[in-house]
Each structure stands twice: as C-alpha cells, then as structure tokens.
Scaffold this motif. Structure first.
Motif: not given
Ligand SMILES: Nc1ncnc2c1ncn2[C@@H]1O[C@H](COP(=O)(O)OP(=O)(O)O)[C@@H](O)[C@H]1O
Ligand SMILES: [Mg+2]
Length: 314
Positions: A96-97, A102-105, A136-143
């Motif tokens: 989920d972008p 932290r939020g995802a965990l 950081a927001y997941a959409r800004n993370l690299s693959g």
C-alpha cells in the motif's frame, strides 16, 4: 518442538474450474518434512506448485486434503498457533503506497494480534536496513526497499519459520546479497528456520542446507544440497579408440565405463573424486590408442532440466 519445523503429508490442492479454465491439480499428494533450524530450498520451474505449497503453509490458500503441521501445530486443529509460527514474504510486491515502513509494520503486527507493548517495530526496521526510511511513504521507496519491507512484515510476530517466495526474482545483485545476508543472520543468530522458493539453481545451491525439487505438483528429489551437488559434478570423458576395444580397463575408483554403440568408451567420473589425467593413464595402460577425446559435462541447468522433465520413480 521436535526436529521438524514443518511436516506435510499427502498434501493435495485442486484449484476449482473458473470460466473456461478446467480444475487444476497443483499439488498431487506431497509429503515433505523440513528440519528445524535449516535453510530449506523449494526449487522448481514456473507452475511447479511452489507458491501453492507456500501459500497453504501461510494459510492464504486452503488445501484440498492432507495434513500440515507447523512447529508441531496441526493447521486444522491449532490454526492460530500454526499461523503464529510462520511468517511469509510473498512473491508479489503488494504494497500500500500510502503507508510508511513504520506504519506498514505496525498494521501487520496488529493483524497478527501482537500487543503494542510487544511490538518490535524499530528492531525490525533496523534488521531490514530501513531505519532512515521509517517514515517515508512506500511509494517513494525503491523496489529493493519495498522487498525489504516485505521481509520485515513477515517478521513482526517473531515467527519460528520464515518463508520467502522467490525473494530474488528480478532483483539486482546488490539487493540479492543483502537479502541473503539478512536471511543467513536470522538463521544463524536466532535459529530461524528458513524456507525459500526459487527457480535459480545456483541460488538454492549457495543458500540451502537441503533442497526439494518440485515439478507438476510432485516432489522429485529431496536431499542435502551437498549430495545434490555431488550428482551435479558428474563429468564424462568420451574416448574414441582408433581400433575397437573389447578388453577391460583398470579404472580409478568411482569411474564408470559405458561402451557406446559407435565404439566410444564413455567414462563418467565426479570432479570431486577423479580427473582426466588418471583416466587417460588407465586408458593408455590398456593399450588403447586414442583417436579422439571429448568431455561431456552437465551444467546446473541440464541437471535441473533432466530432473524436472523426467517422471519420479514410482
Ligand atoms: N488461484 C489459482 N487458480 C487456478 N490455478 C492456479 C491458481 N494459482 C496457481 N494455479 C495453477 O497451479 C499451478 C501451480 O502454480 P504455482 O503454485 O503458482 O506454481 P509456482 O509458484 O511453482 O510457479 C499452475 O499451473 C498455476 O497456473
Ligand atoms: Mg510461485
């Protein structure tokens, strides 16, 4: 807990027909035990049934029949405990972008019912090397970072068994190395049992203590990696004598002779046991004049193909 982290008996999965797709028997009665504390590889080509097996372990796919015990807990009788014992890093990048790492965990820990006081979010973030990207927001993370986050999500509830489904398919070498380092560390320092699926033979060879090769929903071989690699280091020296040779050869230990129709002598050996020098010497000692010589050598790919294209022994 006994010596097996996972015990699977007679596991079958038939996916129901849908649209004009007929029903699909993805697992045809698999028996498999996975020792506690090992790094175990489930190797097989696309469509072999690896993800189906993994997803059944994870409780994401419902089996058709058979029994599954995870960390000693029968999946049907103790669904909660068996589910709590295992963490799965899925094959697909489903993320989920709008969440931060932290939020995802935290959300994942919540799904597993880990009380706030027992959460290890910072520890997991550190483990996967995402401390500085925690917010950081997941959409800004690299693959690569997203993959690591998936690994982290599989660990939030502190499972005894970690399952990685094709963790390095399509990732670059650097990330692959990093993932493997993490996985090895988890295995060595925490005794985590690790199961990974891959279609890269070399990867399985490098990482795994034991390997099961699966194809068309059946386990073809299961062995210690060293034993499988032993099968793989077979080489053949093919010698064409300049005159037909019917006599015997005094060959070094472990070398096997096959007489071919064209008169060639095919001498198979294991590189770890013998070499061409000793074999050629034996050939010359028998009085053979060599007209031609070549070597035949299965590469890893060949071995894999030969195993996965042949039917298992009944
Ligand atoms: N949800 C599904 N519905 C129908 N067939 C499926 C489904 N998932 C997988 N299959 C089929 O089951 C077989 C095994 O698939 P899978 O377990 O994904 O293999 P692998 O992970 O080894 O590539 C394949 O033939 C695949 O097409
Ligand atoms: Mg798969």
């Amino acid at each position: 807990m006994g010596e097996n982290a996972i015990e699977i008996e007679g596991l079958r999965k038939v996916y129901a027909a849908s649209g004009n797709q007929p029903p699909k028997e993805a697992l045809k009665g698999v028996d498999l035990t996975i020792p506690a504390g090992s790094i175990f590889g489930l190797l097989g080509p696309n469509g072999a049934g690896k993800s189906t097996l993994i997803n059944i372990l994870a409780g994401l796919v419902v089996k058709s029949s058979g029994t599954v015990r995870i960390w000693g807990f029968d999946q049907d009788r103790n669904p909660r405990q068996s589910r709590a014992s295992i963490g799965v890093m899925p094959q697909e990048l489903n993320m989920d972008p709008f969440f931060t790492p932290r939020g995802a965990l935290e959300v994942q820990a919540g799904l597993y019912g880990v009380p706030k006081s027992q959460r290890r979010t910072d520890e997991v973030l550190e483990l996967i090397g995402l401390e500085d990207k925690a917010d950081a927001y997941a959409r800004n993370l690299s693959g690569g970072m997203r993959r690591r986050l998936l690994l982290g999500k599989a660990l939030v509830h502190n499972p005894q068994v970690l399952v990685l489904d094709e963790p390095t398919a399509g990732v670059d070498i650097e990330l692959r190395q990093m993932l493997w380092q993490n996985v090895r560390r988890l295995n060595e320092e925490r005794g985590l049992t690790v199961i990974l699926t891959t279609h890269y033979l070399e990867e399985a060879e490098e990482m795994c203590d034991e390997i099961a090769i699966i194809n068309h929903g059946e386990v073809l071989v299961r062995d210690k990696t060293s034993a499988l690699v032993g099968r793989m280091d077979a080489k053949t020296l093919v010698i064409h004598p300049d005159a037909p040779f019917e006599g015997s050869l005094d060959l070094p230990a472990g070398v096997e002779l096959e007489r071919r129709r064209d008169g060639a002598l095919a001498l198979s050996y294991r590189q770890s046991q013998s070499g061409p020098e000793a074999i050629l010497e034996a050939v010359r000692k028998a009085g053979i004049n060599i007209r031609d010589v070549k070597t035949e050598e299965p590469d890893l790919e060949d071995v894999f193909v030969s195993l996965t294209s042949s039917k298992p022994a009944a």
